[in-house]
Design an enzyme around this catalytic site. Structure first.
Site, PDB file in Angstrom:
ATOM      1  N   GLY A 156       0.851  -1.191   0.000  1.00  0.00           N
ATOM      2  CA  GLY A 156       0.000   0.000   0.000  1.00  0.00           C
ATOM      3  C   GLY A 156       0.883   1.236   0.000  1.00  0.00           C
ATOM      4  O   GLY A 156       2.021   1.208  -0.466  1.00  0.00           O
ATOM      5  N   ARG A 179      -2.139  -8.565  -2.399  1.00  0.00           N
ATOM      6  CA  ARG A 179      -3.320  -9.130  -3.063  1.00  0.00           C
ATOM      7  C   ARG A 179      -3.415  -8.619  -4.492  1.00  0.00           C
ATOM      8  O   ARG A 179      -3.685  -9.368  -5.417  1.00  0.00           O
ATOM      9  CB  ARG A 179      -4.601  -8.733  -2.315  1.00  0.00           C
ATOM     10  CG  ARG A 179      -4.978  -9.664  -1.210  1.00  0.00           C
ATOM     11  CD  ARG A 179      -6.133  -9.094  -0.482  1.00  0.00           C
ATOM     12  NE  ARG A 179      -5.894  -7.660  -0.217  1.00  0.00           N
ATOM     13  CZ  ARG A 179      -6.640  -6.909   0.555  1.00  0.00           C
ATOM     14  NH1 ARG A 179      -7.683  -7.402   1.138  1.00  0.00           N
ATOM     15  NH2 ARG A 179      -6.357  -5.631   0.753  1.00  0.00           N
ATOM     16  N   ILE A 238       6.668  -3.571  10.871  1.00  0.00           N
ATOM     17  CA  ILE A 238       6.125  -2.282  11.339  1.00  0.00           C
ATOM     18  C   ILE A 238       4.613  -2.249  11.107  1.00  0.00           C
ATOM     19  O   ILE A 238       4.009  -1.181  11.141  1.00  0.00           O
ATOM     20  CB  ILE A 238       6.780  -1.068  10.632  1.00  0.00           C
ATOM     21  CG1 ILE A 238       6.643  -1.168   9.108  1.00  0.00           C
ATOM     22  CG2 ILE A 238       8.228  -0.897  11.048  1.00  0.00           C
ATOM     23  CD1 ILE A 238       6.835   0.165   8.399  1.00  0.00           C
ATOM     24  N   ALA A 239       4.035  -3.437  10.834  1.00  0.00           N
ATOM     25  CA  ALA A 239       2.614  -3.464  10.482  1.00  0.00           C
ATOM     26  C   ALA A 239       1.747  -3.595  11.731  1.00  0.00           C
ATOM     27  O   ALA A 239       1.273  -2.582  12.271  1.00  0.00           O
ATOM     28  CB  ALA A 239       2.360  -4.585   9.492  1.00  0.00           C
ATOM     29  N   ARG A 240       1.540  -4.782  12.190  1.00  0.00           N
ATOM     30  CA  ARG A 240       0.757  -5.031  13.394  1.00  0.00           C
ATOM     31  C   ARG A 240       1.249  -6.312  14.036  1.00  0.00           C
ATOM     32  O   ARG A 240       1.669  -7.246  13.341  1.00  0.00           O
ATOM     33  CB  ARG A 240      -0.729  -5.232  13.049  1.00  0.00           C
ATOM     34  CG  ARG A 240      -1.535  -3.960  12.911  1.00  0.00           C
ATOM     35  CD  ARG A 240      -1.701  -3.236  14.245  1.00  0.00           C
ATOM     36  NE  ARG A 240      -2.503  -2.031  14.123  1.00  0.00           N
ATOM     37  CZ  ARG A 240      -2.047  -0.817  13.818  1.00  0.00           C
ATOM     38  NH1 ARG A 240      -0.763  -0.633  13.569  1.00  0.00           N
ATOM     39  NH2 ARG A 240      -2.865   0.220  13.767  1.00  0.00           N
ATOM     40  N   GLU A 269       0.809  -6.664  22.460  1.00  0.00           N
ATOM     41  CA  GLU A 269       1.530  -5.511  23.009  1.00  0.00           C
ATOM     42  C   GLU A 269       0.623  -4.710  23.954  1.00  0.00           C
ATOM     43  O   GLU A 269      -0.600  -4.708  23.751  1.00  0.00           O
ATOM     44  CB  GLU A 269       2.059  -4.618  21.864  1.00  0.00           C
ATOM     45  CG  GLU A 269       0.982  -3.982  21.015  1.00  0.00           C
ATOM     46  CD  GLU A 269       1.556  -3.244  19.795  1.00  0.00           C
ATOM     47  OE1 GLU A 269       2.373  -3.820  19.063  1.00  0.00           O
ATOM     48  OE2 GLU A 269       1.148  -2.097  19.596  1.00  0.00           O
ATOM     49  N   HIS A 287       6.241   0.340  19.251  1.00  0.00           N
ATOM     50  CA  HIS A 287       5.176   0.809  18.344  1.00  0.00           C
ATOM     51  C   HIS A 287       5.273   2.333  18.140  1.00  0.00           C
ATOM     52  O   HIS A 287       4.340   3.073  18.463  1.00  0.00           O
ATOM     53  CB  HIS A 287       3.789   0.404  18.865  1.00  0.00           C
ATOM     54  CG  HIS A 287       2.731   0.403  17.799  1.00  0.00           C
ATOM     55  ND1 HIS A 287       1.645  -0.454  17.808  1.00  0.00           N
ATOM     56  CD2 HIS A 287       2.598   1.155  16.674  1.00  0.00           C
ATOM     57  CE1 HIS A 287       0.889  -0.203  16.749  1.00  0.00           C
ATOM     58  NE2 HIS A 287       1.447   0.769  16.045  1.00  0.00           N
ATOM     59  N   ILE A 288       6.406   2.749  17.573  1.00  0.00           N
ATOM     60  CA  ILE A 288       6.659   4.189  17.418  1.00  0.00           C
ATOM     61  C   ILE A 288       6.891   4.596  15.962  1.00  0.00           C
ATOM     62  O   ILE A 288       7.409   5.680  15.695  1.00  0.00           O
ATOM     63  CB  ILE A 288       7.861   4.651  18.276  1.00  0.00           C
ATOM     64  CG1 ILE A 288       9.128   3.841  17.936  1.00  0.00           C
ATOM     65  CG2 ILE A 288       7.548   4.550  19.758  1.00  0.00           C
ATOM     66  CD1 ILE A 288      10.407   4.445  18.513  1.00  0.00           C
TER      67      ILE A 288
END
Ligand code: GLV
Length: 325
Positions: A156, A179, A238-240, A269, A287-288
């Site tokens: 993306g 996708r 760095i996604a989730r 987290e 998560h920064i």
């Protein structure tokens, strides 16, 4: 007429929140951290809109307990903390904060990938522990970033911004799996090539994850996927949290299945899998990725713009489920 009531569920920039005051009666979280779910629900009573981050859980139970709620305005781009179908079923609009964080998040993804490849955290810890007694030829020798193959899972806006850094700044060969394929005019300047997921795993020297979390992407990288990667490869998430099976990754890092990992997000987290805390070849950050002051301000500002637009009768700037309108 009474002003609509809005809850600011996380402490944020006062001057940006002040833009809401002419329009709404505000209740604001004054200290850092999050309310418990019960307290969030209690504070939401009578509120028409709420400002959240990527951590507040908005589910059917909360929505049913807060029937006046019309708008959830999140300052995050990712919204896996919100049950969008439950919002839509109840006519509640969700807005998020895309675009404004793309470049900052890509900067961080690239930095984390470089720190991982070049063993920056591991060698810094060694130095701080006072273990540096002499210079060595292969001491903390890692892998090159320039000229290497950059693999991107999820292509993306942020994935493309990372690809741009790799291709144009570091002469990297870019392969990606997503996708949908990018249009040829987007692929061409990056020299980016769509590949099957297996080929991505096998070919990437540095694999960066930038896909949204969903049931479909849960544990997209687990033991089987890690075993297909090069022993010299790095993995950056760095996604989730939840996209990587963190327990499997900790085992793979300890076993040398891959060389190293850089993680900004974790399953469950702010808890971090205990084995990830003990393996040396992983860079861990809390998560920064979007955390530069200008970008966090832009995210907050967009969330405020959405609140003002929607709750004063205008059009949302960045709706997630516009079908409720
Ligand atoms: C951060 O993770 C975001 O989704 O904005």
């Amino acid at each position: 007429m009474d002003k609509p009531k809005v809850l600011i569920a996380r402490k944020t920039f006062d001057d940006i929140v002040d833009r809401l005051r002419p329009h709404f009666e505000l209740e604001c979280k004054e200290d850092e951290g999050a309310w418990t779910q019960a307290e969030l629900i209690a504070r939401l009573q009578g509120k028409t809109g709420v400002y959240i981050t990527g951590t507040e859980k908005i589910d059917a139970t909360l929505l049913d307990a807060c029937p006046q709620l019309r708008l959830i305005s999140s300052m995050a781009v990712g919204y896996n903390n919100v049950d969008v179908a439950a919002c839509t079923a109840r006519g509640v609009l969700l807005t998020n904060a895309p675009d404004v964080l793309t470049e900052t998040t890509a900067d961080f993804g690239f930095a984390l990938m470089m720190a991982t490849a070049r063993r920056i955290a591991e060698s810094e810890h060694f130095l701080r522990r006072g273990e540096w007694k002499q210079w060595g030829v292969t001491m903390f020798a890692g892998s090159d970033v320039h000229g290497a193959t950059l693999g991107i899972l999820g292509m993306g806006r942020i994935g493309q911004a990372i690809a741009k850094r790799g291709a144009l700044g570091f002469g990297m060969k870019v392969i990606y799996h997503n996708r949908s394929r990018l249009a040829p005019e987007l692929e061409a300047p990056l020299g980016a090539r769509w590949v099957e997921k297996d080929e991505l795993l096998q070919q990437a020297d540095h694999l960066v994850l930038v896909l949204p979390y969903s049931a479909a992407s849960h544990h997209a990288i687990g033991a089987a996927e890690l075993s297909k990667m090069k022993k010299t490869a790095t993995l950056t998430n760095i996604a989730r949290g939840g996209i990587v099976d963190d327990a499997a990754l900790a085992r793979a890092l300890a076993a040398g299945t891959i060389a190293a990992a850089g993680l900004d997000v974790f399953e469950g987290e702010p808890s971090v899998h205990p084995e990830l805390l003990t393996v040396p070849n992983v860079v861990l950050t809390p998560h920064i990725a979007s955390a530069s002051i200008p970008t966090r301000r832009a995210m907050a500002s967009l969330a405020v713009d959405n609140l003002i637009a929607v709750l004063t009768g205008g059009k949302p700037v960045t709706p997630v489920n516009p079908e409720v309108l």
